[in-house]
Motif scaffolding. Structure first.
Motif, PDB file in Angstrom:
ATOM      1  N   UNK A  94       0.862  -1.183   0.000  1.00 20.84           N
ATOM      2  CA  UNK A  94       0.000   0.000   0.000  1.00 20.84           C
ATOM      3  C   UNK A  94       0.901   1.236   0.000  1.00 20.84           C
ATOM      4  N   UNK A  95       1.116   1.776  -1.176  1.00 21.58           N
ATOM      5  CA  UNK A  95       2.076   2.873  -1.349  1.00 21.58           C
ATOM      6  C   UNK A  95       1.409   4.211  -1.040  1.00 21.58           C
ATOM      7  N   UNK A  96       1.991   4.943  -0.094  1.00 24.16           N
ATOM      8  CA  UNK A  96       1.470   6.272   0.251  1.00 24.16           C
ATOM      9  C   UNK A  96       2.385   7.381  -0.241  1.00 24.16           C
ATOM     10  N   UNK A  97       3.633   7.015  -0.594  1.00 14.19           N
ATOM     11  CA  UNK A  97       4.575   8.037  -1.028  1.00 14.19           C
ATOM     12  C   UNK A  97       5.678   7.402  -1.867  1.00 14.19           C
ATOM     13  N   UNK A  98       6.038   8.057  -2.968  1.00  8.62           N
ATOM     14  CA  UNK A  98       7.225   7.689  -3.725  1.00  8.62           C
ATOM     15  C   UNK A  98       8.241   8.812  -3.566  1.00  8.62           C
ATOM     16  N   UNK A  99       9.514   8.452  -3.565  1.00  4.47           N
ATOM     17  CA  UNK A  99      10.569   9.451  -3.415  1.00  4.47           C
ATOM     18  C   UNK A  99      11.736   9.110  -4.332  1.00  4.47           C
ATOM     19  N   UNK A 100      12.470  10.132  -4.759  1.00  8.10           N
ATOM     20  CA  UNK A 100      13.547   9.943  -5.724  1.00  8.10           C
ATOM     21  C   UNK A 100      14.837   9.443  -5.090  1.00  8.10           C
ATOM     22  N   UNK A 101      15.081   9.795  -3.824  1.00  6.65           N
ATOM     23  CA  UNK A 101      16.374   9.523  -3.209  1.00  6.65           C
ATOM     24  C   UNK A 101      16.220   8.623  -1.992  1.00  6.65           C
ATOM     25  N   UNK A 148      17.917   8.746   0.727  1.00  6.28           N
ATOM     26  CA  UNK A 148      17.955   9.547   1.951  1.00  6.28           C
ATOM     27  C   UNK A 148      16.582  10.148   2.259  1.00  6.28           C
ATOM     28  N   UNK A 149      15.849  10.511   1.215  1.00  2.54           N
ATOM     29  CA  UNK A 149      14.501  11.043   1.417  1.00  2.54           C
ATOM     30  C   UNK A 149      13.573   9.970   1.963  1.00  2.54           C
ATOM     31  N   UNK A 150      13.657   8.764   1.386  1.00  5.08           N
ATOM     32  CA  UNK A 150      12.826   7.652   1.864  1.00  5.08           C
ATOM     33  C   UNK A 150      13.095   7.379   3.342  1.00  5.08           C
ATOM     34  N   UNK A 151      14.381   7.332   3.707  1.00  4.33           N
ATOM     35  CA  UNK A 151      14.746   7.049   5.098  1.00  4.33           C
ATOM     36  C   UNK A 151      14.233   8.150   6.019  1.00  4.33           C
TER      37      UNK A 151
END
Length: 199
Positions: A118-125, A127-130
């Motif tokens: 269940x994806x609530x957010x995608x991020x490019x980097x 470090x951003x995900x963490x």
């Protein structure tokens, strides 16, 4: 990759290496334009590369996916976790445009564990995900090398499931006559052999 670069620079100190972070599609275009010599790539992005392709690749290494959890998560300090333990959680994943191979690998791993994330957010980097995980937005699955990124507020958990591995390859054009490229590939072979013997 750091070991390869270090050994190459020690053998060929007069060669300048220029590094760029490119999106998957951009790196493919640059290969066609002959404006890059090689690329470190997720193996999942190389499904269309075969003997008739204009590119060649060599596998470098593989590593498992790890669970990235907020420190307050109930599973954060469990001795053993399975991927299905977070099937009801909100997921933060790498965006498809930047990392299509990793995006597909995560989806494949979750399907193998019996659920769709269940994806609530995608991020490019990474470090951003963490950082988003640390902020309590959700959980993540990332290659084990992210454990080198120490970040307050997150815990990295090994997963007991037998999941598909994140595999890295080095990619180059078959018709590239560069002696520097040839020497770089020899260093890749040398470092890979030494790494295998030390395991």
């Amino acid at each position: 990759m750091p070991n390869i670069i270090s050994v190459f620079r020690s053998h060929f100190p007069n060669v300048d290496l220029v590094f760029q972070e490119l999106l998957f599609e951009e790196s493919w275009r640059r290969f066609k334009d002959k404006t890059i010599d090689l690329n470190f790539e997720n193996f999942y992005n190389l499904e269309d590369v075969d003997e008739s392709h204009f590119l060649k690749y060599k596998m470098l290494n593989q590593e498992p996916l790890v669970m990235v959890l907020p420190t307050s998560h109930p599973l954060a300090h469990q001795p053993q976790v399975q991927l299905s333990d977070i099937k009801q959680e909100n997921f933060i994943i790498p965006c498809h445009e930047r990392a299509p191979g990793l995006h597909k690998l995560i989806d494949t791993a979750c399907k193998q564990a019996g659920f769709h994330p269940k994806v609530v957010q995608e991020a490019a980097w990474m470090t951003t995900i963490i950082s988003l995980v640390a902020g309590g937005i959700g959980v993540a699955l990332l290659p084990a090398n992210v454990m080198n990124l120490q970040r307050t507020g997150v815990v990295y958990q090994n997963i007991s499931d037998n999941l598909p591995m994140f595999q890295t390859a080095i990619v180059w054009r078959k018709d590239n006559p560069s002696k520097i490229l040839s020497n770089f590939l020899k260093v890749v072979t040398e470092v890979s052999r030494n790494y295998s013997e030390s395991e």
